[in-house]
Design an enzyme around this catalytic site. Sequence first.
Site, mmCIF file in Angstrom:
data_model
loop_
_atom_site.group_PDB
_atom_site.id
_atom_site.type_symbol
_atom_site.label_atom_id
_atom_site.label_comp_id
_atom_site.label_asym_id
_atom_site.label_seq_id
_atom_site.Cartn_x
_atom_site.Cartn_y
_atom_site.Cartn_z
ATOM 1 C CG HIS A 62 -2.104 0.837 1.176
ATOM 2 N ND1 HIS A 62 -3.350 0.441 1.611
ATOM 3 C CD2 HIS A 62 -2.256 2.107 0.729
ATOM 4 C CE1 HIS A 62 -4.216 1.427 1.438
ATOM 5 N NE2 HIS A 62 -3.568 2.460 0.907
ATOM 6 C CB VAL A 63 1.952 3.430 -2.809
ATOM 7 C CG1 VAL A 63 0.628 4.039 -3.224
ATOM 8 C CG2 VAL A 63 3.099 4.394 -3.063
ATOM 9 C CG HIS A 64 3.244 4.368 2.983
ATOM 10 N ND1 HIS A 64 3.289 3.050 2.546
ATOM 11 C CD2 HIS A 64 4.292 4.519 3.806
ATOM 12 C CE1 HIS A 64 4.305 2.439 3.106
ATOM 13 N NE2 HIS A 64 4.953 3.304 3.875
ATOM 14 C CG MET A 65 3.364 10.398 -0.679
ATOM 15 S SD MET A 65 4.773 10.638 -1.765
ATOM 16 C CE MET A 65 5.071 12.382 -1.507
#
Length: 157
Positions: free
Chosen positions: A109-112
């Site tokens: 789950h991509v996250h910054m």
Amino acid sequence: MKYINTANKESGCIFCNALAKKDGSDNLIVLRGKRAFIILNKFPYTSGHVMVAPLIHSATLEDLDAPTRAEMMELSTLCMTTLRKIYSPQAFNLGANIGAAAGAGVPGHVHMHIVPRWNGDTNFMTAIADVRVLPEDLNDTYKRVKEYIVPLDGAQA
Ligand SMILES: [Zn+2]
């Protein structure tokens, strides 16, 4: 810079799990937008370390649509505005580790990451022993960020 989730023993995706719960100091979600949301990092690198992730479970930015990517950038900017008011940082690290080989703690789950920084804040213990001293209680961080954040149009804090 390494962003470590050393104690992540939760089963499933921590972002999707948090989204399924009611917002508060338990799930650490500060704000939900139309396509993305802001959540405190449970294992902050510094006080005020927050993350921005899409509402949908997606491993990489290329799989998201353009409005979702745009909202992630708007929410990241909102985090910086908010954190400046609370912590008066001298600088920020803003970035993402895409994929496990890049050091992503939650590769699915991509996250910054938005990490406030101060001159000389590099933690000696972190560098030497992979031990981190929590700079501020997470409940306090949560309350402060909730108090200071001014939601974008259409977002709920
Ligand atoms: Zn997920």
